[in-house]
Design an enzyme around this catalytic site. Structure first.
Site, PDB file in Angstrom:
ATOM      1  CG  HIS A 195     -15.941  48.920 -14.258  1.00 20.83           C
ATOM      2  ND1 HIS A 195     -15.239  47.794 -14.621  1.00 20.83           N
ATOM      3  CD2 HIS A 195     -16.084  48.856 -12.912  1.00 20.83           C
ATOM      4  CE1 HIS A 195     -14.990  47.076 -13.537  1.00 20.83           C
ATOM      5  NE2 HIS A 195     -15.481  47.698 -12.486  1.00 20.83           N
ATOM      6  NE  ARG A 200      -8.888  40.572  -6.673  1.00 23.17           N
ATOM      7  CZ  ARG A 200      -9.118  41.773  -7.181  1.00 23.17           C
ATOM      8  NH1 ARG A 200      -9.302  42.813  -6.387  1.00 23.17           N
ATOM      9  NH2 ARG A 200      -9.201  41.962  -8.483  1.00 23.17           N
ATOM     10  CD  GLU A 255     -14.713  44.166 -11.799  1.00 25.08           C
ATOM     11  OE1 GLU A 255     -13.829  44.745 -11.164  1.00 25.08           O
ATOM     12  OE2 GLU A 255     -14.508  43.628 -12.906  1.00 25.08           O
TER      13      GLU A 255
END
Ligand code: ADP
Length: 463
Positions: free
Chosen positions: A208, A292, A275
């Site tokens: 990730h 955010r 992401e």
């Protein structure tokens, strides 16, 4: 610049925002629930106002009460932090219509990225690679089976409104797909009030990797490099680091450019995160955008020297970015460990209660972002994170050693925490070599929790 900001959040992030306000010379007002009266953010803010009972539905999620508090204190802006209303486009619109600046992107950008299925379509149109999967929401079992057969197992079912790992299921065959399809829909309906799901190819043991975006309201968009957030349990991040141990300049450039393209596709302003999943063969795929500030933002701050929360407030006030992409420089390495009040030897079950002893580590390169203190009672109403330890070093090895040293110094008594677990994790050869993926922690736990617990010197955790 704003003169007064209302902070519509709690815990460590509320305190983080209070600190940014203080440094900017902005008056801060914290809106808190009855359960959070005795917290550091309330203590340290210039003003504070109770907005309702402990249940977040009655306080942190209650738009009318937050707006009333904002009016009462005559603030210019509201900072939503993360979680709660941070990615709620309706709330951003209400703020806008009340002439209160929402510190975040425009409502349309939140909406475009908030629905994951829509976001995938927008990214495909912008030529940002996405994980192979269904083009749209899947409503029928039959359709789900058809897509899975086309792509081949394993697949992952994801809620369009998803977040925090909820509404997500991996399926390896037809029976598990059918079961997962229904349970993911149910869970998503419960958690988000929206049961829509879609299907993606399940990428085998990916990393990730996410990119920090910083954008102003004048069309300037830069990235501040990547964070590696592959150390997760149940799709929840536990340890994050920057830069990623597997990154090289070429890949960073390609992924960074894709991240900027993604942000520009929705005319993004404010801080945000793109992401990606990075497969073992080093292909990357857009997964989602978080519109955010993120929990793990400090690792980026530590290696870039940029205060992301202050920048976020500055761009919301209409200021132009003060740096361009070529001015962004990375210095050293940073690692963040989330400290959760959980008993990791009992399936990481939450452990609210009173902290009877609290001593934080210090020394060079150590940063603690936490609202905890001796005597603090962790309420059972919210998530279990009580703070973050962030360590910076001149290189990865120093950052790791520093992090281990700091974890050894950290004393929290009265409740169980994940400190010992993180300490064991950072000792592991694979971690030292930087060789891990998103399944690493699950595999490690499957292999030998009793041995790990014994190593940590207890069978039940502290407290
Ligand atoms: P959430 O918004 O609920 O956090 P994400 O879409 O960010 O969900 O995914 C969270 C984690 O789930 C990822 O970091 C990764 O570990 C895993 N994941 C998500 N999609 C895939 C996929 N297609 N293949 C493999 N793992 C995935």
């Amino acid at each position: 610049m704003f003169s007064r900001i209302l902070i519509a959040n709690r815990g460590e992030i509320a305190l983080r925002i209070v600190r940014a306000c203080r440094e900017l010379g902005v008056h801060s007002v914290v809106a808190y629930s009855q359960a959070d009266r005795h917290t550091l953010a309330v203590e340290m803010a210039d003003d504070a106002i109770c907005i309702g009972p402990a249940a977040s539905k009655e306080s942190y999620l209650k738009i009318d009460r937050l707006i009333a508090a904002a009016e009462l204190f005559d603030v210019d802006a509201i900072h939503p932090g993360y979680g709660f209303l941070a990615e709620n486009a309706h709330f951003a619109e209400v703020c806008e219509s009340c002439k209160i600046k929402f510190i975040g992107p425009r409502p349309a950008a939140i909406r475009a990225m908030g629905d994951k299925a829509e976001a995938r379509k927008t990214m495909m149109a912008a030529k940002v690679p996405v994980v192979p999967g269904s083009k749209d929401v899947i409503r029928e079992e039959k359709e789900a089976l058809k897509i899975a057969h086309e792509m081949g197992y394993p697949v992952i079912i994801k809620a369009v409104a998803g977040g925090g790992g909820k509404g997500m299921r991996v399926a390896h065959n037809d029976p598990s797909l059918i079961q997962s399809f229904h349970s993911a829909r149910r869970e998503a309906e419960m958690a988000f009030g929206n049961g829509d799901v879609y299907i993606e190819k399940y990428i085998d043991r990916p990393r990730h990797i996410e990119f920090q975006i910083l954008a102003d309201e004048h069309g300037n968009v830069i990235h501040l490099g990547e964070r590696d957030c592959s150390l997760q349990r149940r799709h929840q991040k536990l340890v994050e680091e920057a830069p990623s141990p597997i990154m090289d300049e070429k890949l960073r450039k390609r992924m960074g450019e894709a991240a900027i393209k993604a942000a520009k596709a929705v005319k993004y302003s404010s801080v945000g995160t793109i992401e990606f999943l990075l497969s073992a063969d080093r292909n990357f795929y857009f997964m989602e955008m978080n519109t955010r500030i993120q929990v793990e933002h400090p690792v980026t701050e530590m290696i870039t020297g940029i205060d992301l929360v202050k920048e976020q407030i500055r761009v919301a006030a209409g200021e132009k970015l003060r740096i361009g992409q070529s001015n962004v420089q990375f210095r050293g390495h940073a690692i963040e460990v989330r400290i959760n009040a959980e008993n990791w030897t009992k399936n990481f079950s939450p452990c609210p209660g009173k902290i009877t002893g609290y001593i934080t580590p210090g020394g060079p390169g150590v940063r603690i972002d936490s609202h905890a203190y001796t005597g603090y009672v962790i309420p059972p109403n919210y998530d279990s994170m009580i703070g973050k330890l962030i360590c910076h070093g001149s290189d990865r090895e120093e950052a790791l050693r520093r992090c281990r040293r700091a974890l050894d110094e950290f004393r929290i008594e009265g409740v169980s925490t994940t400190i010992d677990f993180a300490r064991l994790l950072l000792d592991r050869e694979d971690i030292v070599r930087g060789e891990y993926n998103t399944s690493y922690i699950e595999k490690m736990l499957e292999a030998g929790l009793p041995i790990l617990a014994e190593k940590a010197g207890h069978g039940g955790g502290k407290g």
